[in-house]
Motif scaffolding. Sequence first.
Motif, PDB file in Angstrom:
ATOM      1  N   ALA A 229       0.829  -1.198   0.000  1.00  0.00           N
ATOM      2  CA  ALA A 229       0.000   0.000   0.000  1.00  0.00           C
ATOM      3  C   ALA A 229       0.866   1.252   0.000  1.00  0.00           C
ATOM      4  O   ALA A 229       0.581   2.228  -0.710  1.00  0.00           O
ATOM      5  CB  ALA A 229      -0.939  -0.004   1.203  1.00  0.00           C
ATOM      6  N   SER A 230       1.914   1.238   0.794  1.00  0.00           N
ATOM      7  CA  SER A 230       2.820   2.382   0.862  1.00  0.00           C
ATOM      8  C   SER A 230       3.473   2.654  -0.494  1.00  0.00           C
ATOM      9  O   SER A 230       3.550   3.805  -0.946  1.00  0.00           O
ATOM     10  CB  SER A 230       3.888   2.129   1.928  1.00  0.00           C
ATOM     11  N   ILE A 231       3.917   1.597  -1.157  1.00  0.00           N
ATOM     12  CA  ILE A 231       4.553   1.749  -2.470  1.00  0.00           C
ATOM     13  C   ILE A 231       3.556   2.295  -3.490  1.00  0.00           C
ATOM     14  O   ILE A 231       3.881   3.192  -4.280  1.00  0.00           O
ATOM     15  CB  ILE A 231       5.129   0.398  -2.946  1.00  0.00           C
ATOM     16  N   LEU A 232       2.340   1.769  -3.483  1.00  0.00           N
ATOM     17  CA  LEU A 232       1.323   2.219  -4.442  1.00  0.00           C
ATOM     18  C   LEU A 232       0.935   3.675  -4.217  1.00  0.00           C
ATOM     19  O   LEU A 232       0.770   4.444  -5.174  1.00  0.00           O
ATOM     20  CB  LEU A 232       0.091   1.320  -4.351  1.00  0.00           C
ATOM     21  N   PHE A 236       1.601   6.634  -6.938  1.00  0.00           N
ATOM     22  CA  PHE A 236       0.521   7.493  -7.449  1.00  0.00           C
ATOM     23  C   PHE A 236       0.823   8.961  -7.165  1.00  0.00           C
ATOM     24  O   PHE A 236       0.584   9.831  -8.025  1.00  0.00           O
ATOM     25  CB  PHE A 236      -0.813   7.096  -6.815  1.00  0.00           C
ATOM     26  N   ALA A 237       1.349   9.269  -5.979  1.00  0.00           N
ATOM     27  CA  ALA A 237       1.702  10.651  -5.649  1.00  0.00           C
ATOM     28  C   ALA A 237       2.794  11.166  -6.584  1.00  0.00           C
ATOM     29  O   ALA A 237       2.761  12.330  -7.019  1.00  0.00           O
ATOM     30  CB  ALA A 237       2.161  10.735  -4.194  1.00  0.00           C
ATOM     31  N   THR A 238       3.751  10.304  -6.919  1.00  0.00           N
ATOM     32  CA  THR A 238       4.823  10.698  -7.842  1.00  0.00           C
ATOM     33  C   THR A 238       4.272  10.929  -9.245  1.00  0.00           C
ATOM     34  O   THR A 238       4.697  11.857  -9.947  1.00  0.00           O
ATOM     35  CB  THR A 238       5.917   9.611  -7.875  1.00  0.00           C
ATOM     36  N   VAL A 352      10.507   4.649  -7.886  1.00  0.00           N
ATOM     37  CA  VAL A 352       9.644   4.380  -6.738  1.00  0.00           C
ATOM     38  C   VAL A 352       9.339   2.884  -6.652  1.00  0.00           C
ATOM     39  O   VAL A 352       9.438   2.270  -5.587  1.00  0.00           O
ATOM     40  CB  VAL A 352       8.338   5.187  -6.830  1.00  0.00           C
ATOM     41  N   LEU A 353       8.974   2.292  -7.786  1.00  0.00           N
ATOM     42  CA  LEU A 353       8.624   0.871  -7.810  1.00  0.00           C
ATOM     43  C   LEU A 353       9.839  -0.006  -7.503  1.00  0.00           C
ATOM     44  O   LEU A 353       9.760  -0.930  -6.678  1.00  0.00           O
ATOM     45  CB  LEU A 353       8.038   0.509  -9.171  1.00  0.00           C
TER      46      LEU A 353
END
Length: 449
Positions: A229-232, A236-238, A352-353
């Motif tokens: 969840a944190s990564i997603l 999305f914010a990025t 990020v991913l």
Amino acid sequence: MKIMDKLQASLEKIMGPIAQKLSESKILSAFTAGMMHTMPISLGVAGFAILASLPIEPWQNFLTSTGIGQNMLDIVAATSSLMALFIAPAIAYFYAKNEEENGLIASLLATASFLALQPVRIIVGESSVSGLLQENLGSKGIFIAMITSMVVSFSYCKLIKKNFKLKLPESVPPNVSESLSPTFVSMIIFFGVFVVRWLASLTPAGDIFTLFNSTIALPIMGVGATPLASILVLTFATLCWFFGIHPAPIMNIYYPVIIVANTANLEAYLAGTPSSQLPYLAVALVSSFCYIGGQGNTLALSFLLFKAKSERYRALRKVAVIPNIFNINEPMIFGMPVMLNAYFFIPMISTVLFGGAYGWFVVNLLHVGDAFNPTIALPWVMPSFIGPFLTGGWRLGIATILALFIQIFIWYPFFRMADNQALKEESESQTFFTMADNQALKEGLESQS
């Protein structure tokens, strides 16, 4: 470019109005300001947390023999692990302030209401004692504190605007009148608190904290407080940041989950739980690998400016690298620019991913977070490659530096393409001006002849 333009238009059409509404929301603004203004508490005791945790045997023996170490940890426990108690008045204050009402009275009413909801009898064996559970003032009480403060401050402001005030003669001093005028409002608010407390006592849970955490907070944390969840959320914010939509509204919604997770880790650690068994260890660490140098992991890109051949990027590194080291990456986002730059879309999202996947690997399989100390709170401007050495020891620090090198590797080919393009444009521009100068010189000579 047409695909990028269509993607930008679609995202702006969907997220633009939502982000605008969120940024204008007085409720979200109060949540954000309230929680952010509690940070000086955790940062203020960070020095005690660091000193009490230094893994130096003579130093630890000194702290134990003198009792200094225990007093340091007690200060941390009485501040950073009681965040709900500080969040409640802070949120209420800022909401009332946004409504141009008395923020102090709103914050006092919110704090009193939050405490009034607390169970005041603690079962110990077969008997009970008077007291408040520390966990209800910490991680298990944060969501209740947020809701209570918002409902109380909203009700206070609405009722005051409806003129539910105690009328006093003009001869009464203003400070006395101001303190007594909300009497009817406070009566209404505490009656509401009583109803909530009584109804919660009729349930099998017995109180509002147990009821909320077992029915609502548990699923929220079960879904939101996970590495995936944190990564997603960060991805999305990025994505929004790339298209010029500020990620703050998105991150502000997720911020309460982070606060609860961090506080739960802190409470468990102070209770003697080993770092490797902290309930939200992976969440606390994995997200840090997705955010090196600011949203979009631009620190790696800023270091690549030292390999720039174009004058544009050479000039940019003089003003952008140092701020980015301290997680201020607006000069990179807007000055390079990274935003809406087709060359940088893939690396900005993929770092990020890949950062999250790498973090998940080193935390869960290599156990680099086994020395993590959640009592140490660092300011957000702490360089990303220094902070992990302080909070998690050399293994976490080395893992973070390796993550930075991975991100440099991802950014490099795209940076090289952008730098070559900038160099080409500068060369063409120089050729154009040289031709223009030669033409002007030729025309000048012809006119003289």
